[in-house]
Scaffold this motif. Structure first.
Motif, mmCIF file in Angstrom:
data_model
loop_
_atom_site.group_PDB
_atom_site.id
_atom_site.type_symbol
_atom_site.label_atom_id
_atom_site.label_comp_id
_atom_site.label_asym_id
_atom_site.label_seq_id
_atom_site.Cartn_x
_atom_site.Cartn_y
_atom_site.Cartn_z
ATOM 1 N N GLN A 105 0.856 -1.195 0.000
ATOM 2 C CA GLN A 105 0.000 0.000 0.000
ATOM 3 C C GLN A 105 0.886 1.237 0.000
ATOM 4 O O GLN A 105 1.150 1.826 1.035
ATOM 5 N N SER A 112 -7.280 11.544 -5.504
ATOM 6 C CA SER A 112 -8.087 10.701 -6.388
ATOM 7 C C SER A 112 -9.400 11.355 -6.793
ATOM 8 O O SER A 112 -10.087 10.862 -7.691
ATOM 9 N N PHE A 143 -1.379 -2.825 -9.590
ATOM 10 C CA PHE A 143 -2.551 -1.987 -9.834
ATOM 11 C C PHE A 143 -2.550 -0.768 -8.919
ATOM 12 O O PHE A 143 -1.881 -0.739 -7.876
ATOM 13 N N ALA A 144 -3.281 0.238 -9.359
ATOM 14 C CA ALA A 144 -3.503 1.455 -8.581
ATOM 15 C C ALA A 144 -4.958 1.468 -8.141
ATOM 16 O O ALA A 144 -5.844 1.070 -8.890
ATOM 17 N N TYR A 145 -5.198 1.930 -6.936
ATOM 18 C CA TYR A 145 -6.566 1.982 -6.429
ATOM 19 C C TYR A 145 -6.726 3.205 -5.535
ATOM 20 O O TYR A 145 -5.768 3.690 -4.922
ATOM 21 N N SER A 146 -7.947 3.689 -5.488
ATOM 22 C CA SER A 146 -8.255 4.873 -4.684
ATOM 23 C C SER A 146 -8.680 4.442 -3.291
ATOM 24 O O SER A 146 -9.532 3.578 -3.128
ATOM 25 N N SER A 147 -8.091 5.070 -2.286
ATOM 26 C CA SER A 147 -8.434 4.779 -0.898
ATOM 27 C C SER A 147 -8.114 5.998 -0.044
ATOM 28 O O SER A 147 -7.001 6.534 -0.114
ATOM 29 N N TRP A 151 -4.463 8.087 -4.339
ATOM 30 C CA TRP A 151 -4.176 6.876 -5.092
ATOM 31 C C TRP A 151 -3.097 6.072 -4.392
ATOM 32 O O TRP A 151 -2.047 6.603 -4.043
ATOM 33 N N LYS A 152 -3.359 4.775 -4.204
ATOM 34 C CA LYS A 152 -2.403 3.848 -3.616
ATOM 35 C C LYS A 152 -1.928 2.881 -4.704
ATOM 36 O O LYS A 152 -2.626 2.629 -5.688
ATOM 37 N N LYS A 154 -0.117 -1.041 -5.485
ATOM 38 C CA LYS A 154 0.267 -2.365 -5.035
ATOM 39 C C LYS A 154 1.104 -3.022 -6.115
ATOM 40 O O LYS A 154 0.784 -2.934 -7.306
ATOM 41 N N ASP A 185 -13.591 7.762 -15.953
ATOM 42 C CA ASP A 185 -13.347 6.351 -15.726
ATOM 43 C C ASP A 185 -14.690 5.648 -15.539
ATOM 44 O O ASP A 185 -15.605 6.187 -14.931
ATOM 45 N N ASN A 187 -16.547 2.047 -14.345
ATOM 46 C CA ASN A 187 -16.375 0.815 -13.587
ATOM 47 C C ASN A 187 -17.563 -0.100 -13.834
ATOM 48 O O ASN A 187 -18.711 0.320 -13.743
#
Length: 206
Positions: A105, A112, A143-147, A151-152, A154, A185, A187
């Motif tokens: 992370q 984001s 991958f990148a993910y929003s949290s 943006w985080k 992994k 974007d 989803n």
């Protein structure tokens, strides 16, 4: 006599209506040609914008950095952390020395809500191996993910790791960062119901 005057007036008005006017130029190319800057309270384009000629200059218009938030011409003299519509950012991340390839992370601190992040390419400095069956092939999870509003990232070879004798690995992650004002974007989750084929219920873009 009145008819002659009327005809002359009408002809003069017609010539004026079809004339080309130039500001700071004696050779206007269109109905109105401005050689210089212009300030207006609003512009409405009723026709498609014309293509530029080969010898004509162009300017890329963007929203300037906060707090001004003005429409301005983009130039790279902005302060280094000011965004462009599309940005390329590279992170080199030293892994956990105990695991050697695991980034669980990593917080990029990129907002984001304002930006969309895509990992365009990656690299890892060390070969990886597994202590289970030899035929297994290492597949990276990147991958990148929003949290939490940022943006985080992994990055991991799940179930694999560099040999203990090797130095700790370093990931290179190249990110494309888009201003959300210019990008969307979409989803969607699709269930194939144990089938090998399927189709989206509706086109996401059309």
């Amino acid at each position: 006599m009145k008819k002659i005057i009327s005809m002359i007036t009408l002809l003069s008005a017609s010539v004026i209506m079809n004339a080309q006017v130039g500001i700071n130029t004696t050779t206007p190319e269109k109905e109105l040609t401005v050689n210089g800057t212009m300030k207006t309270s609003g512009i409405v384009f009723k026709q498609p914008m014309e293509k530029l000629e080969a010898d004509e200059n162009y300017t890329f218009i963007i929203k300037s950095p906060a707090p001004e938030n003005k429409i301005t011409a983009y130039n790279d003299s902005f302060v280094p952390n000011s965004p462009a519509p599309i940005n390329l950012i590279q992170f080199k991340i030293n892994c956990d020395p105990a695991d050697k390839d695991w980034v669980n992370q990593f917080d990029t601190k990129i907002n984001s809500n304002k930006f969309l992040v895509v990992i365009s390419s990656f690299g890892f400095t060390q070969p990886t191996r597994t202590f289970s069956a030899d035929w297994l092939t290492p597949v990276p999870q990147i991958f990148a993910y929003s949290s939490g509003g940022t943006w985080k990232l992994k990055a991991d070879y799940h179930g694999f790791a560099p040999d203990l004798s090797l130095p700790t690995g370093i990931w290179t992650l190249n990110l494309l960062v888009f201003d959300r004002s210019y990008a969307k974007d979409f989803n969607t989750t699709q269930n194939l119901n144990s089938l090998g084929t399927g189709a989206a219920s509706a086109p996401l873009i059309q």
